[in-house]
Design a protein around this motif. Structure first.
Motif, PDB file in Angstrom:
ATOM      1  N   UNK A   2      43.290  30.258  48.264  1.00 54.11           N
ATOM      2  CA  UNK A   2      43.784  29.304  49.232  1.00 54.11           C
ATOM      3  C   UNK A   2      45.061  29.746  49.900  1.00 54.11           C
ATOM      4  N   UNK A   3      45.924  30.502  49.177  1.00 51.79           N
ATOM      5  CA  UNK A   3      47.174  30.939  49.770  1.00 51.79           C
ATOM      6  C   UNK A   3      47.038  32.269  50.467  1.00 51.79           C
ATOM      7  N   UNK A   4      45.890  32.943  50.325  1.00 51.80           N
ATOM      8  CA  UNK A   4      45.671  34.200  51.007  1.00 51.80           C
ATOM      9  C   UNK A   4      46.365  35.372  50.384  1.00 51.80           C
ATOM     10  N   UNK A   5      46.925  35.218  49.150  1.00 52.92           N
ATOM     11  CA  UNK A   5      47.648  36.325  48.544  1.00 52.92           C
ATOM     12  C   UNK A   5      46.806  36.947  47.446  1.00 52.92           C
ATOM     13  N   UNK A   6      47.179  36.692  46.184  1.00 50.52           N
ATOM     14  CA  UNK A   6      46.493  37.362  45.091  1.00 50.52           C
ATOM     15  C   UNK A   6      45.043  36.931  44.976  1.00 50.52           C
ATOM     16  N   UNK A   7      44.738  35.687  45.434  1.00 51.18           N
ATOM     17  CA  UNK A   7      43.367  35.235  45.327  1.00 51.18           C
ATOM     18  C   UNK A   7      42.421  35.975  46.224  1.00 51.18           C
ATOM     19  N   UNK A   8      42.943  36.632  47.308  1.00 51.28           N
ATOM     20  CA  UNK A   8      42.082  37.338  48.222  1.00 51.28           C
ATOM     21  C   UNK A   8      41.930  38.811  47.906  1.00 51.28           C
ATOM     22  N   UNK A   9      42.376  39.238  46.765  1.00 53.90           N
ATOM     23  CA  UNK A   9      42.293  40.638  46.401  1.00 53.90           C
ATOM     24  C   UNK A   9      40.907  40.948  45.875  1.00 53.90           C
ATOM     25  N   UNK A  10      40.407  42.106  46.222  1.00 53.94           N
ATOM     26  CA  UNK A  10      39.090  42.525  45.750  1.00 53.94           C
ATOM     27  C   UNK A  10      39.185  43.039  44.323  1.00 53.94           C
ATOM     28  N   UNK A  11      38.030  43.189  43.715  1.00 52.64           N
ATOM     29  CA  UNK A  11      38.000  43.685  42.342  1.00 52.64           C
ATOM     30  C   UNK A  11      38.529  45.112  42.262  1.00 52.64           C
ATOM     31  N   UNK A  12      38.263  45.913  43.296  1.00 54.28           N
ATOM     32  CA  UNK A  12      38.756  47.292  43.284  1.00 54.28           C
ATOM     33  C   UNK A  12      40.276  47.335  43.284  1.00 54.28           C
ATOM     34  N   UNK A  13      40.909  46.460  44.084  1.00 56.21           N
ATOM     35  CA  UNK A  13      42.368  46.453  44.123  1.00 56.21           C
ATOM     36  C   UNK A  13      42.961  45.947  42.811  1.00 56.21           C
ATOM     37  N   UNK A  14      42.284  44.999  42.171  1.00 57.85           N
ATOM     38  CA  UNK A  14      42.764  44.505  40.882  1.00 57.85           C
ATOM     39  C   UNK A  14      42.665  45.603  39.828  1.00 57.85           C
ATOM     40  N   UNK A  15      41.567  46.354  39.832  1.00 58.57           N
ATOM     41  CA  UNK A  15      41.426  47.455  38.876  1.00 58.57           C
ATOM     42  C   UNK A  15      42.460  48.542  39.144  1.00 58.57           C
ATOM     43  N   UNK A  16      42.793  48.771  40.421  1.00 59.45           N
ATOM     44  CA  UNK A  16      43.840  49.737  40.736  1.00 59.45           C
ATOM     45  C   UNK A  16      45.187  49.266  40.202  1.00 59.45           C
ATOM     46  N   UNK A  17      45.449  47.973  40.308  1.00 61.78           N
ATOM     47  CA  UNK A  17      46.697  47.430  39.760  1.00 61.78           C
ATOM     48  C   UNK A  17      46.737  47.570  38.244  1.00 61.78           C
ATOM     49  N   UNK A  18      45.609  47.368  37.590  1.00 63.01           N
ATOM     50  CA  UNK A  18      45.566  47.523  36.134  1.00 63.01           C
ATOM     51  C   UNK A  18      45.807  48.981  35.745  1.00 63.01           C
ATOM     52  N   UNK A  19      45.274  49.911  36.524  1.00 64.06           N
ATOM     53  CA  UNK A  19      45.548  51.326  36.277  1.00 64.06           C
ATOM     54  C   UNK A  19      47.049  51.610  36.364  1.00 64.06           C
TER      55      UNK A  19
END
Length: 619
Positions: A204-221
């Motif tokens: 709803x806020x257009x920030x972390x909720x709009x991140x794709x799974x690939x970008x989340x996995x990159x952040x975890x890396x």
């Protein structure tokens, strides 16, 4: 006119830019040069312009930063009167604070931009860390440092060089490690992505909720890279002081805000002074305790994330030596490790090291441990990448003398069955493991020589009675001669009926095509129940074997007699009679052949008599 001013920075020469910086440093009358210099701190600007602007702005803000009010984004703001807010000096300093915050944001953009040259990125990082060191009246400026780490983690592109640079140059300072662990804990908690689908989640806020799974996995890396490169604080090595980046130790800008607020709170003044003293003078024991607590919280928050499989394996490979010894309470990892151990396959193999440490050193109780370990024994384990460590841990897990006989027999029989289907290097490891099992558990030596069911003694052992009662078939019928009672498909070692079987597969290894295997299996012919005359095998000597190591050992081996043929004597038949014990063959021959055989036999007997007579006459 606006278009001309917009294009002006691009046409500015390096000498003019240097003059703007000198004017800014010389007099407050040239304060309007500050916004102009800020426009050149950009990834799109030439590196020379960025560097010149950076040097001028750093020199300017270093002198005035201690007098600036708290940031507009600070949670705890000073409560001032209206007259103080209307003071021109306060307005001026508030404006400088906003420009400093803008300057910090621009520096972070330059640092994480993929277009920035590595040499410039290193200079910008050094300048940024100087503000972290001095930007809060001598205290560690954790707010802007957290902002940098958050930008690194949430960047859409890899920033490996920046992460490596930060770890190599600044992670040696104890306060940098401390606040890095705090930031990693916060960032890991914000990456709770349990509801993210495979493609994308729109927030709803257009920030972390709009991140794709690939970008989340990159952040975890990125989080894993940073947190794994934070050196844990070793034990008490006699150091009286640790090397700090900021002179104030673990204090941050939050404590500075508390000090300012306490001017109107006399009741809390003594408490804050006491905290100041304890923060400025911390004993090594206190520092070690605080570091261990933050280290534990950061790793626990990270391990709760949906870790990708490649990072998952990296974590399990180093968890037992790089993380568990430095946790405040290692038993807190039991849920993560038992869940990993239940996955099966290579993940279970890699989780075994850490789980074994928790069981042997920290009192973890895991009832199904040996059942899961038994299920891991398959041909694929002998070709796994971490097989060497697995076999060493397997040998350690089976070392306890309190191990039930049926369990030791089940592992010995399962390994024996695998020996006929694994490479020669795996057969060598199996022989060594079975050697140690037979030596440690004399009650299973009955597997070496098992009589037929009709000839078995009546006084069976208690372990055999338990195995018979746990038989899967549940029938009282005894199998015939030559039928193995062991159920290799059974996952429960108690129900595998290993005590009713024998290690006949090991006997077949005496005729193995690989000479090292056929020679090494002869070690099991000794009486292993006599512990004084035998020694345990070191599994480490066999666990890393392969075709290459076996071939190399055979090349270096000195032999006294080189075999020229497979048989030492010329064979008289295609199959020797020893391979068909108990068999009779009816040859279809004619009577003439029978007569010739009788005549040949009679002539041999007569010839023998004639020779004997001649021998007697000569006397």
């Amino acid at each position: 006119m606006a278009s001309i001013l917009a294009k002006k920075p691009k046409k500015t020469k390096l000498k003019e830019l240097k003059a703007l910086g000198q004017q800014l440093l010389s007099s407050r009358a040239h304060i309007n040069n500050l916004p102009t210099l800020l426009t050149f701190v950009s990834p799109s600007s030439p590196p020379q312009h960025v560097l010149e602007s950076l040097l001028s702005l750093q020199s300017f803000f270093t002198t005035v930063l201690s007098d600036l009010p708290p940031s507009q984004s600070s949670k705890k703001r000073l409560s001032l009167d209206d007259s103080a807010k209307e003071d021109p000096e306060f307005i001026y300093r508030t404006w400088l604070r906003s420009k400093f915050d803008e300057f910090i944001t621009l520096l972070i953009e330059v640092l994480v931009s993929p277009d920035t040259e590595d040499a410039l990125r290193e200079i910008v990082l050094d300048s940024f860390m100087e503000f972290v060191k001095l930007g809060n009246r001598g205290s560690f400026y954790s707010a802007i440092y957290h902002k940098l780490l958050r930008s690194i983690v949430q960047s859409a592109t890899p920033v490996d060089f920046l992460s490596e640079l930060l770890a190599s140059k600044f992670f040696k300072y104890i306060d940098v490690r401390y606040f890095t662990l705090i930031s990693m804990e916060k960032l890991a908690k914000t990456l709770d992505t349990t509801d993210i689908p495979d493609d994308k989640t729109v927030g709803g806020d257009g920030e972390s909720g709009g991140r794709s799974r690939e970008s989340v996995e990159l952040s975890i890396h990125k989080i894993h890279y940073i947190i794994s490169h934070v050196p844990p604080l070793e034990g008490n090595d006699g150091k009286s002081e640790y090397e700090m980046w900021s002179g104030s130790g673990f204090s941050s800008e939050e404590e500075y805000d508390k000090k300012e607020l306490s001017k109107r709170q006399k009741a809390e003044d003594k408490m804050l002074k006491t905290e100041k003293r304890t923060n400025n003078v911390l004993s090594p024991a206190t520092i070690a305790k605080k570091m261990k607590l933050k280290f534990t919280k950061a790793w626990i928050s990270f391990l709760r994330l949906p870790i990708p499989i490649d990072v998952y394996k990296e974590v399990l490979a180093t968890l037992h030596r790089a993380v568990i010894p430095h946790l405040s309470n290692p038993i807190i990892l039991c849920d993560f490790l038992t869940r990993s151990y239940d996955i099966g396959g290579v993940v279970s193999v890699m989780a075994l090291s850490s789980l074994f440490i928790l069981m042997t050193q920290h009192g973890l109780e895991y009832p199904n441990f040996y059942d899961k370990l038994y299920a891991l024994l398959s041909p694929s384990i002998f070709m796994a990448k971490h097989r060497a460590k697995f076999f060493q841990l397997l040998d350690s897990c089976l070392k306890s003398p309190l191990l039930p006989a049926y369990l030791a027999a089940a592992f010995a029989k399962k390994l024996s069955r695998l020996s006929v289907s694994v490479p020669p290097s795996g057969a060598l490891v199996i022989i060594a493991l079975i050697h140690n099992l037979l030596r440690r558990h004399p009650s299973i030596n009955c597997l070496v020589h098992k009589e037929d069911d009709d000839e078995r003694p009546k006084d069976k052992s208690k372990a055999e009675d338990i195995a018979d009662k746990a038989n899967v078939s549940g029938s009282d019928e005894r199998p015939g001669t030559g039928i193995d009672r062991f159920n290799s498909e059974e996952s429960n070692p108690m129900k595998s009926n290993a005590m009713g079987s024998s290690l006949w597969e090991i006997d077949t290894l005496r005729h193995h095509y690989c000479p090292p295997v056929s020679r090494f299996v002869l070690s099991l012919e000794n009486d292993l129940t006599v512990r004084s005359k035998t020694t345990e095998m070191d599994i480490k000597d066999f666990s890393s074997g392969s075709y290459a190591t076996i071939f190399g050992d055979e090349i270096r081996r000195r032999v006294k007699q080189v075999p020229l043929a497979f048989y030492k004597a010329t064979p008289t038949s295609l199959f020797p009679e020893s391979e068909f014990c108990g068999w009779t063959f009816n040859y279809k021959g004619s009577k003439e052949n029978d007569g010739e055989d009788k005549e040949q036999k009679a002539s041999e007997e007569n010839g023998g008599c004639t020779k004997r007579q001649r021998f007697e006459c000569s006397d």
